[in-house]
Design an enzyme around this catalytic site. Structure first.
Site, PDB file in Angstrom:
ATOM      1  N   LYS A  22       0.838  -1.206   0.000  1.00  6.87           N
ATOM      2  CA  LYS A  22       0.000   0.000   0.000  1.00  6.87           C
ATOM      3  C   LYS A  22       0.871   1.253   0.000  1.00  6.87           C
ATOM      4  O   LYS A  22       0.625   2.204  -0.755  1.00  6.87           O
ATOM      5  CB  LYS A  22      -0.906   0.003   1.232  1.00  6.87           C
ATOM      6  CG  LYS A  22      -1.671   1.307   1.450  1.00  6.87           C
ATOM      7  CD  LYS A  22      -2.525   1.247   2.698  1.00  6.87           C
ATOM      8  CE  LYS A  22      -1.728   1.438   3.973  1.00  6.87           C
ATOM      9  NZ  LYS A  22      -1.451   2.870   4.268  1.00  6.87           N
ATOM     10  N   ASN A  23       1.908   1.256   0.830  1.00  9.14           N
ATOM     11  CA  ASN A  23       2.745   2.448   0.968  1.00  9.14           C
ATOM     12  C   ASN A  23       3.600   2.711  -0.262  1.00  9.14           C
ATOM     13  O   ASN A  23       4.070   3.828  -0.459  1.00  9.14           O
ATOM     14  CB  ASN A  23       3.632   2.319   2.210  1.00  9.14           C
ATOM     15  CG  ASN A  23       2.824   2.395   3.499  1.00  9.14           C
ATOM     16  OD1 ASN A  23       1.722   2.954   3.517  1.00  9.14           O
ATOM     17  ND2 ASN A  23       3.345   1.830   4.560  1.00  9.14           N
ATOM     18  N   ARG A  93      -4.854   9.666   4.650  1.00  4.63           N
ATOM     19  CA  ARG A  93      -3.770  10.404   5.289  1.00  4.63           C
ATOM     20  C   ARG A  93      -2.654  10.736   4.317  1.00  4.63           C
ATOM     21  O   ARG A  93      -1.868  11.640   4.539  1.00  4.63           O
ATOM     22  CB  ARG A  93      -3.227   9.594   6.470  1.00  4.63           C
ATOM     23  CG  ARG A  93      -4.220   9.491   7.623  1.00  4.63           C
ATOM     24  CD  ARG A  93      -3.799   8.463   8.647  1.00  4.63           C
ATOM     25  NE  ARG A  93      -4.856   8.287   9.649  1.00  4.63           N
ATOM     26  CZ  ARG A  93      -5.020   7.189  10.362  1.00  4.63           C
ATOM     27  NH1 ARG A  93      -4.210   6.173  10.193  1.00  4.63           N
ATOM     28  NH2 ARG A  93      -5.981   7.105  11.242  1.00  4.63           N
ATOM     29  N   CYS A 117      -3.233  12.409  12.898  1.00  2.00           N
ATOM     30  CA  CYS A 117      -3.991  11.172  13.041  1.00  2.00           C
ATOM     31  C   CYS A 117      -3.765  10.613  14.433  1.00  2.00           C
ATOM     32  O   CYS A 117      -2.966  11.139  15.206  1.00  2.00           O
ATOM     33  CB  CYS A 117      -3.584  10.159  11.975  1.00  2.00           C
ATOM     34  SG  CYS A 117      -1.891   9.623  12.099  1.00  2.00           S
ATOM     35  N   ARG A 122       1.482  14.250  11.700  1.00  2.00           N
ATOM     36  CA  ARG A 122       2.306  14.042  10.514  1.00  2.00           C
ATOM     37  C   ARG A 122       2.517  15.407   9.876  1.00  2.00           C
ATOM     38  O   ARG A 122       1.802  15.789   8.948  1.00  2.00           O
ATOM     39  CB  ARG A 122       1.622  13.064   9.551  1.00  2.00           C
ATOM     40  CG  ARG A 122       1.408  11.699  10.169  1.00  2.00           C
ATOM     41  CD  ARG A 122       0.969  10.688   9.149  1.00  2.00           C
ATOM     42  NE  ARG A 122       0.774   9.377   9.770  1.00  2.00           N
ATOM     43  CZ  ARG A 122       0.557   8.256   9.093  1.00  2.00           C
ATOM     44  NH1 ARG A 122       0.500   8.278   7.792  1.00  2.00           N
ATOM     45  NH2 ARG A 122       0.393   7.109   9.712  1.00  2.00           N
ATOM     46  N   PRO A 123       3.482  16.195  10.398  1.00  2.00           N
ATOM     47  CA  PRO A 123       3.638  17.579   9.956  1.00  2.00           C
ATOM     48  C   PRO A 123       4.001  17.667   8.484  1.00  2.00           C
ATOM     49  O   PRO A 123       4.709  16.820   7.937  1.00  2.00           O
ATOM     50  CB  PRO A 123       4.768  18.115  10.839  1.00  2.00           C
ATOM     51  CG  PRO A 123       5.517  16.902  11.299  1.00  2.00           C
ATOM     52  CD  PRO A 123       4.491  15.811  11.400  1.00  2.00           C
ATOM     53  N   LEU A 126       7.978  19.931   6.162  1.00  2.00           N
ATOM     54  CA  LEU A 126       9.085  19.489   5.327  1.00  2.00           C
ATOM     55  C   LEU A 126       8.696  19.514   3.848  1.00  2.00           C
ATOM     56  O   LEU A 126       9.504  19.873   2.987  1.00  2.00           O
ATOM     57  CB  LEU A 126       9.533  18.081   5.724  1.00  2.00           C
ATOM     58  CG  LEU A 126      10.074  17.920   7.144  1.00  2.00           C
ATOM     59  CD1 LEU A 126      10.457  16.466   7.400  1.00  2.00           C
ATOM     60  CD2 LEU A 126      11.269  18.822   7.378  1.00  2.00           C
ATOM     61  N   ASP A 305       5.876   0.565  11.817  1.00  2.00           N
ATOM     62  CA  ASP A 305       4.652  -0.139  11.428  1.00  2.00           C
ATOM     63  C   ASP A 305       4.608  -1.577  11.928  1.00  2.00           C
ATOM     64  O   ASP A 305       3.592  -2.257  11.762  1.00  2.00           O
ATOM     65  CB  ASP A 305       4.493  -0.124   9.904  1.00  2.00           C
ATOM     66  CG  ASP A 305       3.914   1.179   9.399  1.00  2.00           C
ATOM     67  OD1 ASP A 305       3.494   2.007  10.222  1.00  2.00           O
ATOM     68  OD2 ASP A 305       3.878   1.383   8.175  1.00  2.00           O
ATOM     69  N   ARG A 397      -7.803  -1.252   5.882  1.00  2.00           N
ATOM     70  CA  ARG A 397      -7.146  -0.187   5.103  1.00  2.00           C
ATOM     71  C   ARG A 397      -5.784  -0.649   4.596  1.00  2.00           C
ATOM     72  O   ARG A 397      -5.272  -0.127   3.598  1.00  2.00           O
ATOM     73  CB  ARG A 397      -6.909   1.049   5.977  1.00  2.00           C
ATOM     74  CG  ARG A 397      -8.080   1.996   6.139  1.00  2.00           C
ATOM     75  CD  ARG A 397      -7.640   3.257   6.886  1.00  2.00           C
ATOM     76  NE  ARG A 397      -6.378   3.761   6.367  1.00  2.00           N
ATOM     77  CZ  ARG A 397      -5.261   3.897   7.086  1.00  2.00           C
ATOM     78  NH1 ARG A 397      -5.223   3.539   8.357  1.00  2.00           N
ATOM     79  NH2 ARG A 397      -4.171   4.379   6.531  1.00  2.00           N
TER      80      ARG A 397
END
Length: 418
Positions: A22-23, A93, A117, A122-123, A126, A305, A397
């Site tokens: 997924k990522n 996200r 979340c 999750r800034p 950057l 994770d 998800r």
């Protein structure tokens, strides 16, 4: 609302095949906007997150998106939709990954600011610093961030933290800039390398993907590409933990063992053997495994994770282990639920001390997020009695056909929908 009921498993049977990552899929789907031609992406997992990313593309300029099983055909359009709807962005996200391709291809994008979340903030600073260095004008207000540029310029960007998302977003944008851009202190995850391979097929020249310095020589125009998503290393790690807690041998197919090195190392430290082959691994558990200490770090360190899944495993191990979470400030969401099942865990800030117990007890628990939910599935397999896990939409998800895969290898799991 849907939920699982799971009973302990005393014998796994056969083997399981791992789905596409997924990522890795999400940034590659987003990057498809860079070309005006139809790209073909294979091994895309059937998940709500990938479906939502496709919906984002449709309102961001994609002319047509067609799915045939695990293959996507993406045809971008010539015009941008401009503004990303709030209700769509909040479903995903990773919605911020749309900025790089939209800004590079269309010169503008307006997107809702992401909230933190449950596992932590999750800034996006950057991402924005990088796009600013490339010449984008940025305006924030009323819950949105708007970026505009006549044409992005090559830039040398140093990331304060090796953020995966920022590295991906800036790589994507730089691929459509004529000239050399450099990202220093870049993330080194396998998903970065997979994205670089896709962008290279589209025509960009990329050096150093997988290291902390990436050089991108972009092009004014990129072509379409055909690409295959890598296997999901976190799904593979989850099934490795399932095999270990069930104390049964399991063959896991469609993996890249090199991507699993930190997970394999910790399992072996616990006394659990892993046989590695070219595209598969086999977990050979032991009757008693010992606790270990874990510290999550950017790749190639132990993945955040997999922290929750290993905490479940350590809850029934021999001895005491320490878990230190360095990536997200609130990623111990599984702990209250594990405590309900009889685990012995104490938290002090970003550190958790886990005292192993002989057996957990089945209980009614709540999946607060994707990996915490996976951890509860693992804990249920090491518990006495039935466990009910609700809000499993979080779990699904990130795990394609999870219930079916578990049932196929002999796990007593049932899914109910209210």
């Amino acid at each position: 609302m849907s939920y699982y009921t799971i009973s302990p498993c005393f014998k796994l049977d056969g083997e399981v095949s791992i789905s596409g990552s997924k990522n890795a899929a999400l940034p590659i789907i987003a990057a498809s906007l860079l070309s005006g031609e139809t790209s073909v992406i294979h091994n895309v997992p059937l998940l709500s997150d990938t479906a939502n990313m496709c919906s984002l593309l449709k309102c961001s300029g994609a002319e047509n998106i067609r799915r045939d099983g695990n293959t996507l055909y993406i045809t971008p359009g010539e015009k941008s939709g401009g503004t990303i709807p709030l209700e769509l962005a909040t479903k995903l996200r990773a919605s911020f990954l749309i900025i790089g391709p939209m800004l590079a291809r269309y010169g503008k994008v307006k997107i809702p600011l992401p909230g933190g979340c449950q596992i932590g903030a999750r800034p996006i600073d950057l991402h924005l610093k990088g796009f600013s260095a490339m010449g984008a004008k940025i305006k924030q207000g009323h819950g949105y961030v708007e970026l505009k540029c006549d044409r992005l310029q090559p830039a040398k960007i140093y990331l304060d933290f090796p953020s995966v998302g920022a590295t991906e977003n800036l790589m994507i944008a730089a691929s459509l800039i004529n000239g050399e851009s450099i990202i220093e202190n870049a993330a080194t995850e396998p998903e970065i390398t997979n994205l670089a391979e896709y962008l290279h097929k589209m025509g960009a020249e990329i050096e150093g993907a997988g290291t902390d310095t990436i050089k991108i020589n972009g092009r004014k125009v990129l072509k379409s590409a055909e690409h295959t998503i890598i296997p999901d290393r976190i799904e593979a790690g989850t099934f490795m933990a399932i095999s270990a807690i069930c104390k049964c041998r399991l063959k896991i197919n469609n993996v890249i063992p090199d991507h699993l090195k930190p997970i394999i190392a910790k399992l072996k430290e616990m006394g659990i053997n892993v046989n590695e082959n070219d595209k598969s691994i086999e977990v050979i558990p032991c009757e008693k495994f010992k606790a270990v200490d874990i510290k999550t770090l950017p790749y190639p360190g132990f993945p955040t994770d997999m922290q929750a899944q290993f905490m479940s495993l350590m809850s029934v191990s021999e001895g005491t282990g320490v878990v230190i979470e360095t990536i997200f400030e609130n990623r111990f969401m599984q702990v209250p639920e594990l405590l309900r099942m009889g685990a012995n865990i104490k938290i002090d800030g970003r550190t958790a001390i886990v005292d192993g117990t002989k057996r957990l007890s089945g209980a009614k628990v709540h999946a607060t997020d994707l990996r915490a939910g996976a951890a509860l599935v693992i804990a249920a397999l090491g518990a006495q009695g039935e466990t009910e896990i609700d809000d499993i939409e979080h779990i699904e998800r990130g795990y394609e056909n999870f219930e079916k895969k578990l049932s196929k290898i002999g796990i007593n799991i049932k899914k109910f929908t209210n």
